[in-house]
Design an enzyme around this catalytic site. Structure first.
Site, PDB file in Angstrom:
ATOM      1  N   HIS A 402     -67.487  35.783 -43.072  1.00 47.17           N
ATOM      2  CA  HIS A 402     -66.517  36.584 -43.822  1.00 47.17           C
ATOM      3  C   HIS A 402     -65.138  36.591 -43.160  1.00 47.17           C
ATOM      4  O   HIS A 402     -64.162  37.045 -43.759  1.00 47.17           O
ATOM      5  CB  HIS A 402     -67.023  38.024 -43.971  1.00 47.17           C
ATOM      6  CG  HIS A 402     -66.616  38.683 -45.251  1.00 47.17           C
ATOM      7  ND1 HIS A 402     -65.345  38.555 -45.791  1.00 47.17           N
ATOM      8  CD2 HIS A 402     -67.303  39.471 -46.118  1.00 47.17           C
ATOM      9  CE1 HIS A 402     -65.278  39.235 -46.918  1.00 47.17           C
ATOM     10  NE2 HIS A 402     -66.442  39.806 -47.144  1.00 47.17           N
ATOM     11  N   ASP A 406     -63.229  35.231 -48.565  1.00 47.06           N
ATOM     12  CA  ASP A 406     -63.897  36.346 -49.230  1.00 47.06           C
ATOM     13  C   ASP A 406     -64.901  35.842 -50.258  1.00 47.06           C
ATOM     14  O   ASP A 406     -65.002  34.638 -50.533  1.00 47.06           O
ATOM     15  CB  ASP A 406     -62.864  37.252 -49.906  1.00 47.06           C
ATOM     16  CG  ASP A 406     -61.932  37.897 -48.895  1.00 47.06           C
ATOM     17  OD1 ASP A 406     -62.419  38.318 -47.825  1.00 47.06           O
ATOM     18  OD2 ASP A 406     -60.717  37.955 -49.168  1.00 47.06           O
TER      19      ASP A 406
END
Length: 431
Positions: A402, A406
């Site tokens: 992450h 995204d």
């Protein structure tokens, strides 16, 4: 000792191809090293003369330790027994004259041929006076063994890793025996009983575990998955299965189709094929595709298809089959298990529904190809009408970092990957 793969921390010197005093050309094989993952010949990083062998055959050496000394002056090292030539000019000071008239010291005795000198960083000496490699000393400590009771088969009687493992196996088979003298340390607990069997972690299991723990600590892992209709791929596989296997010697699986589609999808979503640096994302403009290979349930290895984005389906299939076969036979070299930019793991051969894999550092994503089954699906015709048909359907699950992007970016990548698999004319990919 060079880096021999991203998770390898040490290697055992199995053979030197050159002796002290011999000339070595750059990239000429210098020595052979064995790890839990590969046995490979290591080329010389430079041209010169081999001045000293620091790590002897049979020594286990940590990555980065000094194992030999090369001289670039191109002159062979004179034998140790040859006296140095006298100075050509007479001394010009009284102290030098006194030194010249004094009786010369006797020449030093030639060094013994074996064992070769050992680097302090690769071997250590305990209070018992035995010289042991780090892996051997660790095995002895973990199993509560007395090194004086282990027979060494290495050079000069040195205890090797195989000696320790054989000693453990022999004692386990024979059962606990009463010691003739008090042991130097508390006895290790029983390794097996009626209800439990204790299996020491192999080196490859230990190193893999350490690498996976580091990956989970470094990368915030997220999983995103899509369902894919593989019917178009299945029709091509079914039509070409027998001919392909007869020509190439292995089966045409789903994996090369997925790998080919991944490379094309990465072209549109390049951040999937990247590494996280120091406050930066390093996006690779090539795809070195690592494919996880099971080593008979003893560990995993991820050999790399270099520049996979420049290869068509058949070439990828041939290279994956070759790398997998040599990985299980420990015939890969160090270059073939390093440098990957994206990884595919393939548990689907055992019919998995969906797996959450751990990212292969320093990459930012890994794709799991799970089981593909015949299932009823809704098919929409060109006129918009719908019908029920039986198709081959499976799940592709992507574990991703992450820090790099995204969820929307990942979802778009997987949707594009699914579209390529479902809509491409795969007949055109085969010769």
């Amino acid at each position: 000792m060079p880096q021999l793969g991203e998770t390898v921390v040490e290697g055992t010197i199995t053979q030197w191809f050159k002796q002290v005093g011999e000339e070595v050309a750059e990239d000429e094989p210098l020595f052979e090293v064995s790890t839990d993952k590969v046995d490979s010949e290591v080329p010389s990083p430079m041209s010169g003369v081999l001045v000293e062998i620091v790590a002897a055959e049979g020594d286990t050496v940590e990555v980065g330790a000094v194992i030999a000394v090369l001289s670039q002056d191109g002159a062979a090292v004179p034998p140790a027994s040859e006296p140095s030539a006298p100075p050509a000019e007479a001394p010009s000071s009284g102290s030098e004259l006194a030194a010249e008239t004094a009786p010369p010291p006797p020449p030093p005795p030639p060094p013994p041929p074996e064992p070769a000198p050992v680097a302090p960083s690769s071997l250590s000496t305990g209070g018992d006076g035995l010289v042991l490699s780090p892996v051997v000393r660790r095995l002895i400590a973990e199993n509560g063994l007395d090194p004086s009771q282990i027979s060494g088969t290495g050079k000069g009687g040195r205890i090797t890793r195989s000696d320790v493992e054989a000693h453990i196996a022999q004692n386990r088979a024979a059962g606990p025996a009463a010691p003739s003298a008090p042991p130097p340390a508390p006895a290790a607990p029983p390794r097996s009983s009626e209800r439990d069997t204790v299996v020491p972690l192999s080196n490859i299991r230990r190193i893999t575990g350490e690498h996976m723990v580091r990956s989970k600590q470094v990368s915030p892992h997220v999983l995103t998955a899509v369902e894919v209709d593989f019917e178009g791929v299945e029709q091509v596989r079914r039509a070409n299965r027998e001919e392909f296997k007869a020509e190439h010697g292995f089966s045409l699986t789903y994996l090369p189709f997925i790998a080919r589609a991944v490379c094309d999808a990465i072209h549109e979503y390049p951040h999937i094929n990247a590494s996280v640096g120091d406050n930066e994302l390093v996006v690779h403009n090539y795809v070195n595709l690592a494919v996880a290979v099971d080593l008979d349930f003893q560990g995993l290895l991820a050999p790399v298809v270099v520049d996979a984005d420049r290869k068509r389906l058949t070439a990828i299939a041939e290279e994956v089959a070759d790398l997998s076969r040599r990985a299980r036979a420990k015939k890969l070299n160090a270059n073939e298990i390093s440098g990957g930019t994206f990884t595919i793991t393939n548990p689907g051969q055992w019919g998995t529904m969906m797996q959450f894999p751990i990212i292969n550092q320093p990459q930012v994503a890994i794709l799991s190809t799970d089981g593909i089954r015949r299932r009823p699906v809704v098919v929409t015709a060109e006129d918009g009408s719908e019908a029920i048909a039986i198709h081959s359907v499976g799940v592709l699950a992507l574990a991703w970092d992450h820090r790099a992007f995204d969820g929307a970016y990942v979802a778009a990548f997987l949707d594009h990957l699914r579209s390529i698999i479902e809509s491409r004319d795969w007949h055109a990919e085969l010769p």
